[in-house]
Design a protein around this motif. Structure first.
Motif, PDB file in Angstrom:
ATOM      1  N   ALA A 126       5.010 -11.408   9.939  1.00 15.18           N
ATOM      2  CA  ALA A 126       6.239 -11.022   9.243  1.00 15.18           C
ATOM      3  C   ALA A 126       6.612 -12.061   8.192  1.00 15.18           C
ATOM      4  CB  ALA A 126       7.370 -10.834  10.244  1.00 15.18           C
ATOM      5  N   GLU A 127       6.419 -13.333   8.533  1.00 16.26           N
ATOM      6  CA  GLU A 127       6.750 -14.404   7.595  1.00 16.26           C
ATOM      7  C   GLU A 127       5.817 -14.377   6.379  1.00 16.26           C
ATOM      8  OE1 GLU A 127       8.322 -15.085  11.480  1.00 16.26           O
ATOM      9  OE2 GLU A 127       6.221 -14.812  10.855  1.00 16.26           O
ATOM     10  N   GLU A 128       4.533 -14.116   6.621  1.00 16.97           N
ATOM     11  CA  GLU A 128       3.576 -14.058   5.513  1.00 16.97           C
ATOM     12  C   GLU A 128       3.863 -12.868   4.594  1.00 16.97           C
ATOM     13  OE1 GLU A 128      -0.300 -16.100   7.741  1.00 16.97           O
ATOM     14  OE2 GLU A 128       0.034 -13.919   7.863  1.00 16.97           O
ATOM     15  N   ILE A 129       4.227 -11.750   5.187  1.00 19.25           N
ATOM     16  CA  ILE A 129       4.550 -10.573   4.372  1.00 19.25           C
ATOM     17  C   ILE A 129       5.788 -10.833   3.528  1.00 19.25           C
ATOM     18  CG2 ILE A 129       5.388  -8.194   4.491  1.00 19.25           C
ATOM     19  CD1 ILE A 129       3.527  -7.785   6.891  1.00 19.25           C
ATOM     20  N   GLY A 134       7.343 -12.076  -2.953  1.00 21.21           N
ATOM     21  CA  GLY A 134       7.928 -12.744  -4.095  1.00 21.21           C
ATOM     22  C   GLY A 134       9.440 -12.781  -3.998  1.00 21.21           C
ATOM     23  N   THR A 135      10.079 -12.896  -5.154  1.00 20.64           N
ATOM     24  CA  THR A 135      11.547 -12.955  -5.229  1.00 20.64           C
ATOM     25  C   THR A 135      12.007 -11.910  -6.241  1.00 20.64           C
ATOM     26  OG1 THR A 135      11.644 -14.543  -7.047  1.00 20.64           O
ATOM     27  CG2 THR A 135      11.404 -15.434  -4.799  1.00 20.64           C
ATOM     28  N   PRO A 136      13.309 -11.668  -6.326  1.00 20.68           N
ATOM     29  CA  PRO A 136      13.783 -10.696  -7.331  1.00 20.68           C
ATOM     30  C   PRO A 136      13.383 -11.044  -8.757  1.00 20.68           C
ATOM     31  CG  PRO A 136      15.498 -11.117  -5.706  1.00 20.68           C
ATOM     32  CD  PRO A 136      14.399 -12.086  -5.408  1.00 20.68           C
ATOM     33  N   GLY A 140       5.413 -10.285  -6.424  1.00 21.67           N
ATOM     34  CA  GLY A 140       4.729 -10.618  -5.192  1.00 21.67           C
ATOM     35  C   GLY A 140       3.235 -10.775  -5.408  1.00 21.67           C
ATOM     36  N   MET A 141       2.565 -11.257  -4.368  1.00 24.53           N
ATOM     37  CA  MET A 141       1.114 -11.434  -4.415  1.00 24.53           C
ATOM     38  C   MET A 141       0.492 -10.620  -3.282  1.00 24.53           C
ATOM     39  SD  MET A 141       0.471 -13.467  -6.933  1.00 24.53           S
ATOM     40  CE  MET A 141      -1.183 -14.059  -6.582  1.00 24.53           C
ATOM     41  N   PRO A 142      -0.636  -9.977  -3.540  1.00 22.86           N
ATOM     42  CA  PRO A 142      -1.255  -9.169  -2.482  1.00 22.86           C
ATOM     43  C   PRO A 142      -1.766 -10.029  -1.331  1.00 22.86           C
ATOM     44  CG  PRO A 142      -2.719  -9.349  -4.373  1.00 22.86           C
ATOM     45  CD  PRO A 142      -1.407  -9.940  -4.792  1.00 22.86           C
ATOM     46  N   THR A 143      -1.654  -9.537  -0.138  1.00 27.41           N
ATOM     47  CA  THR A 143      -2.263 -10.213   1.012  1.00 27.41           C
ATOM     48  C   THR A 143      -3.753  -9.868   1.021  1.00 27.41           C
ATOM     49  OG1 THR A 143      -1.943  -8.367   2.533  1.00 27.41           O
ATOM     50  CG2 THR A 143      -0.107  -9.916   2.304  1.00 27.41           C
ATOM     51  N   PRO A 144      -4.537 -10.594   1.796  1.00 25.52           N
ATOM     52  CA  PRO A 144      -5.991 -10.331   1.812  1.00 25.52           C
ATOM     53  C   PRO A 144      -6.356  -8.939   2.311  1.00 25.52           C
ATOM     54  CG  PRO A 144      -5.490 -12.465   2.808  1.00 25.52           C
ATOM     55  CD  PRO A 144      -4.181 -11.769   2.610  1.00 25.52           C
ATOM     56  N   TYR A 145      -5.444  -8.242   2.927  1.00 25.95           N
ATOM     57  CA  TYR A 145      -5.752  -6.961   3.562  1.00 25.95           C
ATOM     58  C   TYR A 145      -5.418  -5.760   2.681  1.00 25.95           C
ATOM     59  CZ  TYR A 145      -5.421 -10.465   7.189  1.00 25.95           C
ATOM     60  OH  TYR A 145      -5.576 -11.622   7.901  1.00 25.95           O
ATOM     61  N   ARG A 146      -4.842  -6.019   1.504  1.00 22.86           N
ATOM     62  CA  ARG A 146      -4.417  -4.916   0.631  1.00 22.86           C
ATOM     63  C   ARG A 146      -5.616  -4.148   0.081  1.00 22.86           C
ATOM     64  NH1 ARG A 146      -2.051  -3.579  -4.655  1.00 22.86           N
ATOM     65  NH2 ARG A 146       0.027  -2.625  -4.310  1.00 22.86           N
ATOM     66  N   SER A 147      -6.761  -4.789   0.028  1.00 22.32           N
ATOM     67  CA  SER A 147      -7.945  -4.160  -0.578  1.00 22.32           C
ATOM     68  C   SER A 147      -8.860  -3.496   0.451  1.00 22.32           C
ATOM     69  CB  SER A 147      -8.731  -5.214  -1.366  1.00 22.32           C
ATOM     70  OG  SER A 147      -9.110  -6.288  -0.509  1.00 22.32           O
ATOM     71  N   ARG A 148      -8.407  -3.365   1.683  1.00 22.48           N
ATOM     72  CA  ARG A 148      -9.228  -2.699   2.685  1.00 22.48           C
ATOM     73  C   ARG A 148      -9.590  -1.283   2.241  1.00 22.48           C
ATOM     74  NH1 ARG A 148      -6.121  -4.923   8.090  1.00 22.48           N
ATOM     75  NH2 ARG A 148      -7.815  -6.270   8.808  1.00 22.48           N
ATOM     76  N   SER A 149     -10.714  -0.803   2.692  1.00 19.49           N
ATOM     77  CA  SER A 149     -11.166   0.541   2.336  1.00 19.49           C
ATOM     78  C   SER A 149     -10.352   1.591   3.084  1.00 19.49           C
ATOM     79  CB  SER A 149     -12.646   0.724   2.673  1.00 19.49           C
ATOM     80  OG  SER A 149     -12.827   0.697   4.090  1.00 19.49           O
ATOM     81  N   VAL A 150     -10.363   2.786   2.559  1.00 20.43           N
ATOM     82  CA  VAL A 150      -9.676   3.901   3.227  1.00 20.43           C
ATOM     83  C   VAL A 150     -10.211   4.072   4.635  1.00 20.43           C
ATOM     84  CG1 VAL A 150      -9.401   6.411   3.231  1.00 20.43           C
ATOM     85  CG2 VAL A 150      -9.084   5.111   1.100  1.00 20.43           C
ATOM     86  N   GLU A 151     -11.536   3.961   4.789  1.00 26.45           N
ATOM     87  CA  GLU A 151     -12.152   4.156   6.094  1.00 26.45           C
ATOM     88  C   GLU A 151     -11.674   3.104   7.096  1.00 26.45           C
ATOM     89  OE1 GLU A 151     -13.743   4.083   3.199  1.00 26.45           O
ATOM     90  OE2 GLU A 151     -14.132   6.259   3.065  1.00 26.45           O
ATOM     91  N   ASP A 152     -11.638   1.856   6.659  1.00 26.32           N
ATOM     92  CA  ASP A 152     -11.175   0.783   7.543  1.00 26.32           C
ATOM     93  C   ASP A 152      -9.703   0.999   7.939  1.00 26.32           C
ATOM     94  OD1 ASP A 152     -13.574  -0.501   7.621  1.00 26.32           O
ATOM     95  OD2 ASP A 152     -13.051  -2.051   6.160  1.00 26.32           O
ATOM     96  N   LYS A 166      -1.319  -5.925  19.884  1.00 24.15           N
ATOM     97  CA  LYS A 166      -0.025  -6.354  20.401  1.00 24.15           C
ATOM     98  C   LYS A 166       1.068  -6.132  19.349  1.00 24.15           C
ATOM     99  CE  LYS A 166      -2.178 -10.033  23.148  1.00 24.15           C
ATOM    100  NZ  LYS A 166      -2.261 -11.513  23.335  1.00 24.15           N
ATOM    101  N   ASP A 167       2.314  -6.211  19.818  1.00 25.86           N
ATOM    102  CA  ASP A 167       3.453  -6.106  18.901  1.00 25.86           C
ATOM    103  C   ASP A 167       3.334  -7.154  17.801  1.00 25.86           C
ATOM    104  OD1 ASP A 167       4.288  -4.312  20.778  1.00 25.86           O
ATOM    105  OD2 ASP A 167       6.267  -5.212  21.121  1.00 25.86           O
ATOM    106  N   GLY A 168       3.516  -6.719  16.561  1.00 30.93           N
ATOM    107  CA  GLY A 168       3.492  -7.635  15.428  1.00 30.93           C
ATOM    108  C   GLY A 168       2.112  -8.011  14.939  1.00 30.93           C
ATOM    109  N   GLU A 169       1.067  -7.548  15.638  1.00 29.42           N
ATOM    110  CA  GLU A 169      -0.290  -7.945  15.253  1.00 29.42           C
ATOM    111  C   GLU A 169      -0.743  -7.244  13.975  1.00 29.42           C
ATOM    112  OE1 GLU A 169      -4.585  -8.665  17.531  1.00 29.42           O
ATOM    113  OE2 GLU A 169      -2.853  -7.893  18.628  1.00 29.42           O
ATOM    114  N   LYS A 170      -0.296  -6.021  13.793  1.00 33.12           N
ATOM    115  CA  LYS A 170      -0.623  -5.272  12.579  1.00 33.12           C
ATOM    116  C   LYS A 170       0.550  -4.373  12.214  1.00 33.12           C
ATOM    117  CE  LYS A 170      -5.611  -5.032  13.566  1.00 33.12           C
ATOM    118  NZ  LYS A 170      -6.014  -6.064  12.605  1.00 33.12           N
TER     119      LYS A 170
END
Length: 556
Positions: A126-129, A134-136, A140-152, A166-170
């Motif tokens: 949650a903190e990383e997201i 970014g700020t108003p 913002g900057m993309p996290t490493p997971y934004r480019s995952r494939s549709v299949e993944d 677990k809760d908060g894991e994804k």
């Protein structure tokens, strides 16, 4: 005289324009969507009256939909209390629905967004997201997971549903625009993991949609024509529209109005829950609470609350409504509907020395002289021993004291004129009895005495008096805007409740009914507490006869 037509509020103007154009095939369908995580308050009453009122005015319907997407805070108790409050206010929903009814459909909508490349599973904390958004003033900057494939993303989202994480894991996020000036469009969360039992779906789900995702899609599923929210949802509207557009579903539209802010109270459910949990009040329905159930227990009528909501209207800007307007509305209603009765809260004995001892006379009093026909009458027993209010007698009265003192005369309500000639003190010097003579020819309605007195006091026949506990409720907070304080609890009024353990009431009040208003003559408006019993009568003061707080404010 022709009554002036009331002008339309801005939402009514929108609806009438839609009807003129034939939008939604001339339908009007609104909804009231409470989260079942607490009891409804007077602010919700405004929304209820608006949504259901629009349905009634335009020959439409209103759904009741429980936004039950957060099982951590929700409970079936709140569901039932919400339904009771809406019906008590005089409204009935077209359908009783739950966002959980749509969990399968909402899940499929999320899958559709993933397939379109418009949503992705993010493993960030949650903190990383929050940091990546970014700020108003900075994108913002993309996290490493934004480019995952549709299949993944499809595989991971399916595994989230199956309970693998677990809760908060994804979380599942929308893929929109990390540079958008509206922070709500910077890849907002759509789903989160919650391994919590749900009060309706049990353990079927361990992922739950976020409000911003569930809200618009639920409106669309129900084909809501006018989705009415409060002003804080204005920044959320673009996401509401984006989801509907990308999913190509029924185009419900969101409109915003100013929520109710009222002086001398707080409207936050979180703060109200604090008051309950920390024992500042008895319960959610404590008569000092701004909850609908609390107002009802205190003696407020549904009509007075509907009238209050009508008077404050529907605005586009936030403002602060003075609680005295709500108190005016209940006084106005109870003046026309409350039965008049007599009660003595601080008793002192009055003995009529020239009235036959043991004689009982049945006098008559109208139930409500303000109502047409008086709504009938009741019989009031009269004897030579009465209870009167202690402050209706003074040993050494000043010149303009128009009640009892030696040599002074008053009229006893519905009865006779009496003149005080003596009083008795106990060993501590406290007056315990007032002695009077009555004028036999001065009986109310039959007075031939020719005497004129300036004061009228109420009384109870001592042999016939019933005992009761009387609770004098006042405003819960001293400060006009307690919510603005660093600690809202610091402005709690320590005198918000005064309990009188032994008051005397007319014998007729032993048959009082909870929910019925009574004017205790000269004292205020009262109602029988819902937790009263025949063996222990308890009356709550709804409101004083006049606005006593106006005087207090002038003193400051």
């Amino acid at each position: 005289m022709i009554e002036e037509e009331k002008s339309l509020n801005f939402i009514e103007e929108i609806i009438e324009e839609d009807l003129r154009k034939g939008t939604h095939d001339g339908r009007v369908l609104t909804r009231f969507p409470p989260e079942p995580n607490g009891y409804l308050h007077i602010g919700h009453a405004k929304s209820i009256c608006l949504n259901f009122g629009l349905g009634q005015k335009y020959n439409g319907l209103t759904n009741l939909r429980f936004d039950d997407t957060n099982p951590v805070t929700e409970d079936a108790e709140y569901v039932e209390s919400i339904k009771r409050d809406i019906q008590w206010l005089g409204f009935q929903w077209a359908q009783e629905l739950y966002t959980s009814d749509y969990f399968d459909t909402l899940y499929q909508y999320a899958v559709d967004l993933i397939k379109k490349g418009l949503a992705y599973v993010d493993d960030s904390t949650a903190e990383e997201i929050a940091a990546s958004k970014g700020t108003p003033t900075e994108p913002g900057m993309p996290t490493p997971y934004r480019s995952r494939s549709v299949e993944d993303n499809l595989r991971l989202f399916q595994q989230m549903r199956e309970g693998k994480y677990k809760d908060g894991e994804k979380v599942l996020r929308a893929k929109i625009d990390l540079a958008n000036p509206n922070m709500h469009l910077r890849d907002p969360l759509l789903y989160r993991i919650r391994h919590v039992y749900h009060h309706r779906t049990g353990d079927k789900w361990c992922i739950y949609p976020m409000y911003d995702f569930a809200h618009g899609q639920s409106d669309s599923i129900e084909k809501i024509t006018h989705s009415i929210c409060t002003l804080e949802f204005i920044p959320h509207r673009p996401l509401y529209d984006w989801c509907i557009e990308k999913l190509e579903i029924f185009p419900s539209k969101q409109y915003e109005f100013a929520r109710l802010n009222m002086t001398y109270t707080v409207m936050s459910k979180r703060k109200l829950l604090q008051l309950v949990n920390e024992k500042f009040v008895e319960s959610w329905d404590d008569p000092r609470m701004p909850t609908i159930s609390g107002l009802r227990r205190r003696g407020y009528t549904a009509a007075s609350i509907r009238n209050f909501c009508d008077k404050i209207g529907v605005q586009k800007r936030e403002n602060m409504i003075d609680v005295s307007l709500l108190e005016f509305c209940i006084r106005e209603d109870l003046n026309k509907t409350a039965w008049r009765r007599m009660a003595v809260l601080d008793p002192i004995k009055l003995v009529i020395t020239n009235y036959p001892e043991g004689q009982v006379e049945e006098l008559t009093g109208e139930n409500n002289p303000e109502a047409e026909g008086g709504e009938g009458s009741r019989r009031i027993p009269f004897t030579n021993q009465l209870w009167i209010e202690r402050d209706d007698f003074m040993e050494e009265p000043p010149k303009k004291f128009f009640r009892l003192g030696v040599g002074l005369s008053v009229r006893l309500k519905h009865a006779y004129i009496v003149e005080c000639h003596d009083f008795v003190k106990d060993a501590d010097g406290k007056v315990i009895e007032v002695h009077c003579n009555y004028i036999p020819t001065s009986k109310s309605g039959e007075d031939t005495s020719g005497l004129k007195v300036k004061g009228t006091i109420h009384w109870i026949s001592a042999p016939h008096a019933k005992e009761a506990e009387v609770r004098l409720y006042d405003r819960l907070f001293h400060d006009e805007n307690p919510a603005a304080a660093d600690d809202f609890k610091s402005s709690i009024n320590p005198d918000s409740l005064q309990i009188i353990n032994k008051a005397y009431i007319e014998p007729d009040l032993a048959r009082a009914q909870a929910g019925k208003g009574y004017q205790f003559i000269r004292l205020g408006y009262f109602t029988l507490d819902t937790k009263s019993s025949p063996d222990h009568l308890v009356f709550n003061r709804t409101v004083t006869l006049k606005d006593s707080w106006a005087k207090e404010i002038k003193k400051r």
